[in-house]
Design an enzyme around this catalytic site. Structure first.
Site, mmCIF file in Angstrom:
data_model
loop_
_atom_site.group_PDB
_atom_site.id
_atom_site.type_symbol
_atom_site.label_atom_id
_atom_site.label_comp_id
_atom_site.label_asym_id
_atom_site.label_seq_id
_atom_site.Cartn_x
_atom_site.Cartn_y
_atom_site.Cartn_z
ATOM 1 N NE ARG A 49 -2.115 -2.034 3.216
ATOM 2 C CZ ARG A 49 -2.416 -2.221 4.499
ATOM 3 N NH1 ARG A 49 -3.443 -1.607 5.030
ATOM 4 N NH2 ARG A 49 -1.686 -3.017 5.247
ATOM 5 C CD GLN A 107 9.073 -14.488 6.430
ATOM 6 O OE1 GLN A 107 9.010 -13.268 6.417
ATOM 7 N NE2 GLN A 107 8.114 -15.244 6.942
ATOM 8 N N GLY A 170 -5.223 -7.870 15.548
ATOM 9 C CA GLY A 170 -5.510 -9.059 16.335
ATOM 10 C C GLY A 170 -6.090 -8.625 17.676
ATOM 11 C CG ASN A 203 -0.724 -8.626 19.018
ATOM 12 O OD1 ASN A 203 0.154 -8.274 19.804
ATOM 13 N ND2 ASN A 203 -0.485 -9.396 17.970
ATOM 14 C CG ASN A 261 -0.026 -0.891 7.398
ATOM 15 O OD1 ASN A 261 0.862 -1.748 7.362
ATOM 16 N ND2 ASN A 261 -0.831 -0.754 8.426
ATOM 17 C CE1 TYR A 400 29.787 29.603 -7.023
ATOM 18 C CE2 TYR A 400 31.485 30.144 -8.627
ATOM 19 C CZ TYR A 400 30.923 29.256 -7.718
ATOM 20 O OH TYR A 400 31.511 28.039 -7.511
#
Ligand code: UD1
Ligand code: CA
Length: 492
Positions: A49, A107, A170, A203, A261, A400
């Site tokens: 997302r 993983q 959760g 959770n 997210n 400059y």
């Protein structure tokens, strides 16, 4: 043998010194025995997302990647082992944090949070408890984690929060259905019954797991759930079944456990983070015109009576010494601004040192390698790069100055340019003390202007100018007597 929970006093203001690296090293050896734990940061998720080519955990919050925030917080707990589980983004994620104290566990397939943690097992000390953090939950504070570890004791600790809208999280299922009973399980939103969905205690994902049993628990996880994933949260029911105490702790502030997210959540956390930094500056006595309109992407150290107007951005390491005044919409990166210096609006400074009582801007630009001594003035549309300015020297308009050594009390007129580049090489220009450079002068380097010299306006200086004299290179002015403007020829 029960493991001692990590115990340590909390710093008085973690946000106050979040950007200053003072850790109580003197105590660290003694504390270390109590602090021994593994920390695993789960960061293998893709972050769909975010709609970005950049892996989610590498997106910046206050100029530092989400993952880097979590790693830095983890380090404050002085873990025995610090492991990041990575997957999506692969080598880019690893490359972003190259420090040797971080171990990496790949993983390859994202099969769930339980599976992710299992990948870290070979790196962990099985005799120590394990704290699980999320790579996309960047703002959790050390004090909250210490509190969680303390609550966990030798059992299992869960960081939970009560949300008005618990959707998507959760849920914490407790004995007796009410809020007060012992934790029995965590049920994921997608697996929850209608009544479980009413539970407002959620959770956060952050948990402290006891030593030695972890491997067995993870090996026993199943993926027979709504998402077909190996849920880490299923270890709670295992703990309950085997008589391991499950205790909860809550974050001191709700934003500590907010995850990223999407870009909206990232932007929201950025404002929360910036407001924390702004409030800590205010408490140190810095005057901010508006604490909601400042951005610090790195560390900003301020002396007494510093004032900062709206819309300023500070990047890298910036020091503002006593009574420095920063006008609106300045951008300052890796710089030291000495006492009493005043920066007017839209001044841009990168890699420079500004001396005491200097006056800059509006619209001045200092590039890397610039050093201004006390009392120098740099005005609008003046760019200075890799140059030194002596005390009291001035370039007030449209100039400059690059690769130059400018002495004290020099006046550089409007439109002056150091021609420091021949298209291949760079050369230096030396301007000694008390020089006066007329407007619209070009100094073709390498070239030297001697002490007290004056250059006439419009000079193109290709050879050294002697001290104390007037040097000028321009065609002599003449007036043509009897000259008439042409007139319109009739009939055409
Ligand atoms: C998880 C929790 C949920 C909790 C929520 C808090 C589980 C099963 N659920 O749900 O109880 O309320 O976080 O935000 O744990 N990750 C991996 N590998 C994977 C899957 C995830 O490394 O295979 C990482 C992600 O990068 C992320 C974290 O674990 O940092 C959480 O994963 P995510 O998919 O967002 O979990 P949720 O479904 O939100
Ligand atoms: Ca999530």
């Amino acid at each position: 043998m029960a493991h001692e929970p990590p115990l340590r006093e909390t710093a008085p203001s973690e946000w106050g010194d979040a950007n200053v690296t003072i850790h109580n090293n003197a105590q660290s050896k003694k504390v270390y025995r109590f602090m021994s734990l593994n920390i695993v940061i789960l960061a293998a998720g893709q972050g769909k997302r975010m709609y970005s080519a950049l892996p989610k955990v590498l997106h910046p919050l206050a100029g530092k990647s989400l993952l880097h925030h979590v790693v830095d917080t983890a380090r404050q707990l002085e873990p025995a082992r610090l492991v990041v589980v990575y997957g999506h983004g692969g080598d880019a994620v690893r490359a972003a944090i190259s420090d040797a104290d971080v171990a990496w566990a790949l993983q390859a397939e994202q099969l769930g949070t339980g599976h992710a943690l299992a990948q870290a097992l070979p790196h962990l000390d099985a005799d120590l408890p394990t704290l699980v953090l999320y790579g996309d939950v960047p703002m959790v504070r050390k004090s909250t984690l210490e509190h969680l570890a303390h609550q966990a004791g030798a059992g299992l600790g869960l960081l939970t929060a009560h949300l008005d809208d618990p959707h998507g999280y959760g849920r914490i299922v407790r004995d007796g259905g009410g809020g007060g009973g012992n934790v029995r399980a965590i049920v994921e939103e997608k697996d929850a019954s209608d009544s479980e969905r009413q539970i407002q205690e959620i959770n956060t994902g952050i948990m402290m797991l006891p030593a030695r049993v972890l491997g067995d628990w993870l090996a026993g996880l199943k993926n027979d759930n709504a998402q077909g994933e190996y849920y880490l949260t299923d270890v709670i029911a295992k703990a309950v079944a085997s008589g391991v105490a499950v205790r909860t702790a809550h974050p001191a502030a709700p934003w500590e456990v907010e995850g990223v997210n999407n870009k909206a959540q990232l932007a929201r956390l950025e404002r929360v983070y910036q407001l924390q930094l702004a409030e800590s500056l205010l408490m140190q006595g810095v005057r901010l015109a508006d604490p909601a309109r400042i951005d610090i992407r790195g560390s900003l150290v301020c002396g007494r009576d510093v004032s900062i107007d709206v819309g300023c951005v500070f990047e890298g390491e910036v020091h503002l010494e006593e009574a420095a005044e920063i006008g609106p919409y300045c951008v300052i990166r890796n710089a030291r601004i000495a006492a009493g210096a005043r920066l007017a609006a839209f001044t841009h400074i990168d890699g420079a040192a500004v001396g005491a009582d200097c006056a800059l801007g509006p619209f001045a630009r200092l590039r890397p390698g610039t050093e201004l001594a006390a009392g120098a003035h740099v005005g609008n549309f003046v760019e200075i790069k890799n140059s030194r300015f002596g005390a009291g020297s001035k370039a007030n308009h449209l100039a400059y100055v690059g690769d130059a050594d400018v002495g004290a009390r020099v006046n550089i007129g409007a439109g002056t340019i150091t021609c420091n580049y021949d298209g291949v090489n760079k050369f230096r220009t030396v301007i000694e003390d008390d020089v006066f450079i007329g407007s619209d002068t070009q100094l073709v380097a390498p070239v030297r202007v001697g002490k007290g010299a004056t250059l006439g306006a419009g000079t193109t200086l290709t050879k050294d100018a002697p001290a104390g004299s007037l040097t000028v290179s321009r065609a002599r002015q003449k007036t043509l007597e009897g000259w008439k403007r042409p007139t319109k020829v009739s009939g055409k």
